[in-house]
Design an enzyme around this catalytic site. Structure first.
Site, PDB file in Angstrom:
ATOM      1  N   CYS A 390       0.822  -1.208   0.000  1.00 28.30           N
ATOM      2  CA  CYS A 390       0.000   0.000   0.000  1.00 28.30           C
ATOM      3  C   CYS A 390       0.852   1.252   0.000  1.00 28.30           C
ATOM      4  O   CYS A 390       1.891   1.317   0.671  1.00 28.30           O
ATOM      5  CB  CYS A 390      -0.888   0.034   1.248  1.00 28.30           C
ATOM      6  SG  CYS A 390      -1.847  -1.455   1.487  1.00 28.30           S
ATOM      7  N   ASN A 602      -5.927   3.924   2.564  1.00 30.87           N
ATOM      8  CA  ASN A 602      -5.355   3.375   1.336  1.00 30.87           C
ATOM      9  C   ASN A 602      -6.442   2.821   0.433  1.00 30.87           C
ATOM     10  O   ASN A 602      -7.626   3.101   0.610  1.00 30.87           O
ATOM     11  CB  ASN A 602      -4.350   2.278   1.685  1.00 30.87           C
ATOM     12  CG  ASN A 602      -5.028   1.083   2.326  1.00 30.87           C
ATOM     13  OD1 ASN A 602      -5.873   1.243   3.201  1.00 30.87           O
ATOM     14  ND2 ASN A 602      -4.685  -0.110   1.895  1.00 30.87           N
ATOM     15  N   LEU A 603      -6.056   2.025  -0.509  1.00 26.13           N
ATOM     16  CA  LEU A 603      -6.993   1.433  -1.454  1.00 26.13           C
ATOM     17  C   LEU A 603      -8.078   0.616  -0.769  1.00 26.13           C
ATOM     18  O   LEU A 603      -9.230   0.613  -1.197  1.00 26.13           O
ATOM     19  CB  LEU A 603      -6.214   0.549  -2.439  1.00 26.13           C
ATOM     20  CG  LEU A 603      -7.041  -0.280  -3.403  1.00 26.13           C
ATOM     21  CD1 LEU A 603      -7.796   0.613  -4.367  1.00 26.13           C
ATOM     22  CD2 LEU A 603      -6.139  -1.244  -4.173  1.00 26.13           C
ATOM     23  N   CYS A 604      -7.730  -0.087   0.291  1.00 23.50           N
ATOM     24  CA  CYS A 604      -8.681  -1.011   0.937  1.00 23.50           C
ATOM     25  C   CYS A 604      -9.096  -0.564   2.322  1.00 23.50           C
ATOM     26  O   CYS A 604      -9.659  -1.346   3.083  1.00 23.50           O
ATOM     27  CB  CYS A 604      -8.077  -2.419   0.994  1.00 23.50           C
ATOM     28  SG  CYS A 604      -7.568  -3.067  -0.606  1.00 23.50           S
ATOM     29  N   THR A 605      -8.821   0.655   2.681  1.00 25.37           N
ATOM     30  CA  THR A 605      -9.272   1.347   3.891  1.00 25.37           C
ATOM     31  C   THR A 605      -8.761   0.751   5.203  1.00 25.37           C
ATOM     32  O   THR A 605      -9.380   0.975   6.240  1.00 25.37           O
ATOM     33  CB  THR A 605     -10.827   1.442   3.962  1.00 25.37           C
ATOM     34  OG1 THR A 605     -11.395   0.188   4.311  1.00 25.37           O
ATOM     35  CG2 THR A 605     -11.413   1.945   2.656  1.00 25.37           C
ATOM     36  N   GLU A 606      -7.608   0.059   5.185  1.00 24.59           N
ATOM     37  CA  GLU A 606      -7.096  -0.474   6.448  1.00 24.59           C
ATOM     38  C   GLU A 606      -5.807   0.192   6.912  1.00 24.59           C
ATOM     39  O   GLU A 606      -5.336  -0.077   8.023  1.00 24.59           O
ATOM     40  CB  GLU A 606      -6.890  -1.998   6.363  1.00 24.59           C
ATOM     41  CG  GLU A 606      -5.597  -2.468   5.711  1.00 24.59           C
ATOM     42  CD  GLU A 606      -5.685  -2.562   4.206  1.00 24.59           C
ATOM     43  OE1 GLU A 606      -4.870  -3.285   3.608  1.00 24.59           O
ATOM     44  OE2 GLU A 606      -6.571  -1.910   3.625  1.00 24.59           O
ATOM     45  N   PRO A 788      -8.000  -7.171   3.130  1.00 21.04           N
ATOM     46  CA  PRO A 788      -9.076  -8.061   2.641  1.00 21.04           C
ATOM     47  C   PRO A 788      -8.642  -9.504   2.390  1.00 21.04           C
ATOM     48  O   PRO A 788      -9.470 -10.402   2.420  1.00 21.04           O
ATOM     49  CB  PRO A 788      -9.498  -7.399   1.330  1.00 21.04           C
ATOM     50  CG  PRO A 788      -9.051  -5.996   1.431  1.00 21.04           C
ATOM     51  CD  PRO A 788      -7.807  -6.016   2.244  1.00 21.04           C
ATOM     52  N   THR A 789      -7.362  -9.745   2.121  1.00 19.41           N
ATOM     53  CA  THR A 789      -6.804 -11.092   1.866  1.00 19.41           C
ATOM     54  C   THR A 789      -7.557 -11.861   0.783  1.00 19.41           C
ATOM     55  O   THR A 789      -7.661 -13.088   0.840  1.00 19.41           O
ATOM     56  CB  THR A 789      -6.734 -11.958   3.144  1.00 19.41           C
ATOM     57  OG1 THR A 789      -8.035 -12.432   3.508  1.00 19.41           O
ATOM     58  CG2 THR A 789      -6.113 -11.208   4.311  1.00 19.41           C
ATOM     59  N   ALA A 790      -8.071 -11.169  -0.211  1.00 17.69           N
ATOM     60  CA  ALA A 790      -8.922 -11.827  -1.201  1.00 17.69           C
ATOM     61  C   ALA A 790      -8.232 -12.986  -1.897  1.00 17.69           C
ATOM     62  O   ALA A 790      -8.848 -14.019  -2.159  1.00 17.69           O
ATOM     63  CB  ALA A 790      -9.385 -10.800  -2.236  1.00 17.69           C
TER      64      ALA A 790
END
Length: 972
Positions: A390, A602-606, A788-790
Site C-alpha cells: 500500500c 489506502n486502497l482497501c481502507t485499512e 481483505p486477503t482476497a
C-alpha cells in the site's frame, strides 16, 4: 417447483414428428447437436462424446439446446420472446468463455463439462426454474443411460480399450494406465468422501485415442473438478492432479526433455530441482543473482514435499496462473515448495544467518499459518523486489504537483502497489487561479486522468491497477465527488474504474446527529483544516464559518448536514462509492501523530499513515491464518506467539529489502518502518468452535483473538527494537509516552465525548508489555492492519479476512477462471448427521448455497451456516469495534445488506462511527431481481449496485431513535 413440472419439461422438449421412437430432451439435444458435422473440419476446439468419439465444438448448438430448455419450462410463446433470445445468446457465450478460458490455443472438453457449464450459466442468470428442471432431468437421464448400459453391456471382455496419446513431436504411444492409477491413488490418499475408482472412471471418459500428451493432465483435472459440489475433498483431488501437470511442465523445462514424476518420486527430486530452478531463473534474469550464493543444498534438504498436498484446487490454480515464475513463452518452472523457498530467500537476504532464517520463513509460509501479501509473493527474490502492498499520497494544489502525483501513482502501481490519494488540498470548482487570473475546474477533471492512469497501468497483467481517491467532507467539490461513479451525467466528470472515499471529520457527524448546518469551503481559503482534527478542527472550522457569515470569504456554500449525509448514503447504495471513512479516530489514535497528519487511508481502507510532500506512506502486509491457530477450545496461544514472532521479523525485513520506485516512499518507510500484520480465516475459526457469526460469542472471540494478535505483534516489534534499534522517528510517539493502542481509546473519549461508545475490557498482562515498550522502544511505528486477503486466503484455503461466509456453495470467478466453492465444514456436519445426499446438493444449488429454506437442516446449523446476507451487519460492526480497540491502524470491513433502506443505512453507519471504527469498506447489496427467493441467487449479488435507490435512501433516522440510545433495536 410443482409436482409434475419435471415431466412437463421433458415432454415439451420432445419433437415427436422428427423421432417418435427416441424422445430428445435438453441434455440429449446437446449430445446430438455436438455429433453433427461442423462446417469447419479443422475446428480448434473439440468435444469428447459419451461414446468416446471426438467432434468439433459448435457454440450455436448450445444456443439451440438452451432454447429448448426454455421451451420446456416457459412454453413456446415465452421462449420466442426477444428477452429469451438475448438471454440464450449471452449464456451460450458465457458457456463458451468458461469452457475455453484456459485454452486460448485450442483444446478438448467432454460433453459433461459442457452440460456443467450450461447448468452454471442458467443458475447465474437467475433462470431458476429452468436450472432446477435441467439439474433434475440431467440426473434422470444419467440413471437411464446407466441402466441401459448395464442391460446391453457384454457379459465379459478380456480386451481393454486402447488409448494412444500423441507426443509433442507427433509420435504416438500407449497411455500409461499404471502411472495414471498411481497418480490418482496419490491424489485421493488420506481424503474421506472421495473414490479412486470414480476419479479413474471419470478421467478415462475424458480421454480419447490420439489425445495430445499435453492435454491428458488437463482432462484429468477437468474430470475431477466437476465432483467438487458433491464433496469438498474433490477440490483437494483436483489440486493434486493439477500438481502432477505442474511437475511435468517444470521438470521437462528444467531437464530439457519430457520428464514425469509422481509426488512420491518428487520427494527425492525436490532438492536437486531447487538448484536447477535457481540457476535457470537467474540466467533468464528473473531472479536476483544473490540467491545463487545461498547454501542451496541446505535449503533443498529443508523442503517439505508433503505440503504440496495441502492445496485446494482454487488455491493451487491461483498460484500457478498468477504467482509462479515463468518464461517469456509462459512456461511455469516453479513448483509450490520452491516458490515458498524463493520468497523466503528474498526476505532473509539481509539476515546474518540467512539460511537458518530462510528455512524459518519457509516453514511458516508453507504451513499456511501465515501468508505474506501478494506483492511480496510476486516479487521476493526477483531483480526488482517491490514487496509493499500500500502507498498513500497527498496531492499538492499546483499543476506541477498534481501531475507529479499522477506520475508517482503510475510508477507505484506498475509493481503491484495499491494506492490511496488525498485530494483535499486541491482547490475547488470556481476558485481563483492567480497565475492565469482564471477559474479552477476543481478536483474532478484531475480525478478523471487518475482513473485512466489506473486502467493503463495494470501491473503486468497480474492484477488490475487500483487507486482510491479521498476527499474531506468540507471541500466545496464534495457533492460532485460523491457522484463520480454515477452512470449518468457528463462522462468527462465520471470515474468508473477508480474507487473513492469520504474522509469525514467528527464535527460533520455531530452536525448530522444534531440536524445542524454544514459549510463547504475551498481549501486555499481554509488551509489549516486539512491538518486539524478533533477539538482543534472544530474551533478552526467554526471560526471560518463566522468569517464566511461576515462576507470575508469568496467561495463557500451552506447546506444542511443531514442532506449531504443522505446524498452520501444514497450514492453509496446506488454506485458503491464513496466509502465512509472517519478522519478523527485515524488521527487522534495515530501512534506517530507527532511527525504528521493522516490525510487518507489506502486502497482497501485499512492503512492509516501520515503523508506530506516529502513522504509517501508505505505499508508492508501479511496475514495470520487465525483458523490454523484455533481449536474447538479456542486459540493456541503458544503457537500464535511463535507464528507472529517470525511473521513480524519477515515484515520488518521487507523495509530494507524493498524496491522503491519513488524516493518519497523510501524516505517515509525508512523513517517510520510501519508494517501491517492482519488475520484471515476468522469465519473458519468460528466454525471450529461451533460459534455462529451473528452472536455475542463471535463478538467476544473477535475481541480476544485480536487482543492476542495485538499483544504478540507489539511484543515482537519491541523485541526487534531491542535487537535492531527503534525506528528513527520513535521519540515523541505515543509508544514513547507509554500509550499503546488500547490506551489511545481514552484520547478519543476526551476528544469526541458522548458520541464514542467502545468496550475497554482486556484479558492479557498489558502492564508488563507497556513497561517493555517503555524500556526498549518499538521497531515499527505501526504494527497491525487487517487487509481483505482476497487472494492469499484462496491460496491457504480459508475464509477471506474477517468476512462471514459468502455462500455455502457458489461459483467464484477471478483472473484464473471459475471455480466451484463449497463449505467443507457444512458438508462434514451434514455427513455426520446422515443428511449429505443428492437431494441436499440439489437443494443447495436451488437455494444458492443457503441452508435457511431447507427443512431437513437443524436450526442450530442454520444459525451457524448463515451466509453474509443472512447476518445482520450490526454484528459485523460490533465485532469490528472490538478489533479496532487493539489495532494501531485499521481493518477492511465490508458490510452486507439484503434489503437496504435509507433508515437502515443511516443507523448502520452511525453505529460504525459511535463504536469507534476508523473506516468501512464496501457496502454489498442485492439486486432487485434476487428478492424473488428468501435467500438470493449468487448470480444477482452485485457489489454496491442496486437497480434504483428507493425513496427512503438517505432519510434521517426516526425521531424516536437516537444513535446513542442503548435500547434502540437499530443501534445494537
Amino acid at each position: 417447483m410443482q409436482s409434475g413440472s419435471n415431466d412437463n419439461f421433458a415432454n415439451t422438449v420432445i419433437d415427436d414428428s422428427q423421432d417418435p421412437q427416441n424422445k430428445s430432451v435438453l441434455t440429449d439435444a446437446i449430445d446430438e447437436t455436438m455429433q453433427r458435422t461442423s462446417a469447419q473440419e479443422d475446428a480448434v476446439y473439440k468435444v469428447v462424446r459419451r461414446n468416446g468419439k471426438v467432434t468439433p465444438f459448435d457454440r450455436s448448438k448450445i444456443e439451440v439446446a438452451l432454447t429448448k430448455a426454455f421451451l420446456g419450462v416457459e412454453g413456446g410463446v415465452a421462449a420466442a420472446s426477444s428477452r429469451i433470445h438475448d438471454t440464450v445468446r449471452v449464456m451460450a457465450q458465457q458457456v463458451n468463455d468458461n469452457l475455453f478460458r484456459r485454452m486460448p490455443d485450442g483444446g478438448v472438453v467432454h460433453i459433461e463439462d459442457i452440460q456443467d457449464q450450461v447448468e452454471l450459466a442458467l443458475m447465474r442468470s437467475g433462470e431458476r426454474k429452468v436450472a432446477r428442471a435441467y439439474v433434475i432431468y440431467r440426473e434422470d437421464r444419467a440413471h437411464a443411460r446407466a441402466e441401459k448400459a448395464e442391460q446391453t453391456a457384454p457379459k465379459k471382455t478380456s480386451k481393454k480399450e486402447s488409448i494412444n496419446i500423441t507426443t509433442s513431436n507427433g509420435d504416438t504411444k500407449p497411455l500409461d494406465r499404471n502411472r495414471l492409477r498411481k497418480v490418482i491413488a496419490e491424489a485421493v490418499s488420506g481424503l474421506h468422501g472421495v473414490d479412486q475408482e470414480t476419479v479413474e472412471k471419470e478421467a478415462l471418459r475424458n480421454l480419447f485415442d490420439g489425445i495430445p500428451e499435453e492435454d491428458v493432465g488437463s482432462a484429468l483435472v477437468m474430470a475431477t473438478r466437476v465432483n467438487i459440489d458433491k464433496d469438498s475433498n474433490y477440490s483437494m483431488v483436483a489440486a493434486r492432479l493439477l500438481l502432477d501437470n505442474l511437475r511435468t511442465e517444470a521438470l521437462t523445462y528444467l531437464n530439457g526433455r519430457h520428464t514425469e514424476a509422481t509426488q512420491a518420486e518428487m520427494a527425492k527430486r525436490y532438492p536437486a530441482t531447487l538448484k536447477k530452478y535457481i540457476k535457470q531463473a537467474v540466467e533468464l534474469e528473473l531472479l536476483d543473482e544473490e540467491l545463487t550464493r545461498y547454501d542451496l543444498t541446505k535449503l533443498g534438504a529443508a523442503l517439505k514435499p508433503e505440503r504440496d498436498h495441502q492445496f485446494t484446487y482454487l488455491g493451487l490454480q491461483t498460484l500457478y496462473d498468477r504467482y509462479f515464475i515463468h518464461t517469456d513463452n509462459d512456461v511455469r518452472f516453479e513448483l509450490p515448495q520452491i516458490f515458498f523457498m524463493r520468497v523466503s530467500m528474498g526476505l532473509a537476504i539481509n539476515e546474518v544467518n540467512r539460511e537458518e532464517r530462510a528455512i524459518e520463513f519457509y516453514n511458516l509460509l508453507s504451513s499456511f499459518n501465515f501468508m505474506s501479501s501478494t506483492p511480496t509473493l510476486f516479487n521476493s527474490g526477483t531483480r526488482r523486489p517491490q514487496l509493499s502492498s500500500c502507498y498513500l499520497t497527498t496531492v499538492p494544489d499546483s499543476l506541477d504537483g498534481i501531475y507529479s502525483s499522477i506520475k508517482d501513482d503510475a510508477l507505484l502501481s506498475k509493481y503491484a502497489g495499491g494506492l490511496g490519494n488525498d485530494w483535499t488540498r486541491v482547490r475547488g470548482l470556481g476558485s481563483h487561479i492567480k497565475g492565469t487570473n482564471g477559474k479552477s475546474q476543481g478536483v474532478v477533471p484531475f480525478l478523471k486522468v487518475t482513473n485512466d492512469t489506473a486502467v493503463a497501468v495494470n501491473q503486468g497483467g497480474k492484477r488490475k491497477g487500483a487507486i482510491c481517491a479521498y476527499l474531506e467532507t468540507w471541500h466545496v467539490d464534495i457533492e460532485e465527488f460523491i457522484e463520480l461513479r454515477k452512470n449518468t451525467g457528463d462522462e468527462r466528470r465520471r470515474t468508473h474504474d477508480m474507487n473513492s472515499a469520504n474522509w469525514i471529520p467528527d464535527l460533520f457527524m455531530q452536525r448530522v446527529a444534531e440536524e445542524g448546518e454544514w459549510t463547504l469551503f475551498s481549501p486555499e481559503e481554509v488551509p489549516d483544516l486539512h491538518d486539524l482534527s478533533g477539538k482543534a478542527f472544530k474551533e478552526a472550522y467554526e471560526a471560518y464559518e463566522e468569517k464566511a457569515a461576515r462576507g470575508d470569504m469568496s467561495l463557500f456554500k451552506k447546506i444542511k448536514a443531514v442532506d449531504l449525509w443522505r446524498k452520501m448514503l444514497g450514492m453509496l447504495f446506488e454506485t458503491g462509492h464513496p466509502w465512509i471513512t472517519f478522519k478523527d479516530p485515524c488521527n487522534i489514535r495515530y501512534s506517530n501523530q507527532h511527525v504528521g497528519v493522516v490525510h487518507s487511508s489506502n486502497l482497501c481502507t485499512e492503512i492509516m499513515l501520515h503523508t506530506n510532500d516529502d513522504e509517501i506512506a508505505v505499508c508492508n502486509l501479511g496475514s495470520v491464518n487465525i483458523a490454523a491457530h484455533t481449536t474447538e477450545n479456542g486459540i493456541d496461544m503458544p503457537m500464535l506467539e511463535k507464528t507472529i514472532t517470525t511473521a513480524m521479523r519477515m515484515l520488518d525485513n521487507v523495509i530494507e529489502y524493498n524496491y522503491y520506485s519513488v524516493p518519497q516512499a523510501r524516505n517515509s518507510n525508512m523513517q517510520h518502518r510501519p508494517v501491517g500484520l492482519g488475520l484471515m480465516g476468522f469465519q473458519d475459526a468460528l466454525y471450529k468452535q461451533d460459534i455462529p457469526y451473528a452472536s455475542q460469542q463471535a463478538v467476544e472471540f473477535a475481541d480476544r483473538s485480536m487482543e492476542a494478535v495485538s499483544y504478540y505483534a507489539i511484543q515482537t516489534s519491541s523485541e526487534l527494537a531491542k535487537e535492531r534499534g527503534t525506528y528513527p522517528s520513535y521519540d515523541g510517539s505515543l509508544w514513547s509516552q507509554g500509550i499503546l493502542p488500547i490506551d489511545s481509546i481514552e484520547l478519543m473519549e476526551e476528544q469526541r465525548g458522548e458520541y464514542y461508545q467502545v468496550d475497554k475490557s482486556t484479558s492479557l498482562d498489558w502492564s508488563t508489555l507497556r513497561e517493555h515498550v517503555k524500556e526498549h522502544g518499538m521497531r515499527n511505528s505501526n504494527t497491525m492492519a487487517i487487509a481483505p486477503t482476497a487472494t492469499i486466503s484462496n491460496i491457504c484455503g480459508v475464509s477471506q479476512s474477517i468476512e462471514p461466509t459468502y455462500q455455502n456453495m457458489f461459483v467464484k470467478s477471478n483472473l484464473s477462471g471459475e471455480f466451484t466453492v463449497i463449505n467443507p465444514y457444512m458438508v462434514n456436519e451434514l455427513k455426520d448427521l446422515g443428511l449429505w445426499d443428492e437431494v441436499m446438493i440439489n437443494d443447495l444449488k436451488y437455494f444458492d448455497g443457503s441452508v435457511q429454506q431447507i427443512d431437513r437442516i437443524p436450526e442450530n446449523l442454520k444459525a451457524k451456516y448463515a451466509t453474509a446476507f443472512e447476518v445482520d451487519s450490526r454484528w459485523l460492526i460490533e465485532a469490528g469495534s472490538r478489533r479496532q480497540k487493539w489495532i494501531d491502524q485499521g481493518q477492511s470491513l465490508n458490510l452486507y445488506m439484503q434489503e437496504p433502506s435509507g433508515a437502515k443505512l443511516d443507523n448502520l453507519y452511525k453505529l460504525a462511527w459511535v463504536r469507534g471504527l476508523k473506516t468501512t469498506y464496501y457496502l454489498r447489496s442485492m439486486g432487485a431481481t434476487a428478492m424473488e427467493k428468501t435467500q438470493e441467487s449468487s448470480s444477482n449479488v452485485r457489489e454496491n449496485v442496486a437497480p434504483e435507490a428507493p425513496e427512503s435512501v438517505g432519510s434521517a433516522a426516526p425521531a424516536a431513535c437516537s444513535i446513542l440510545d442503548p435500547d434502540c433495536d437499530a443501534c445494537q
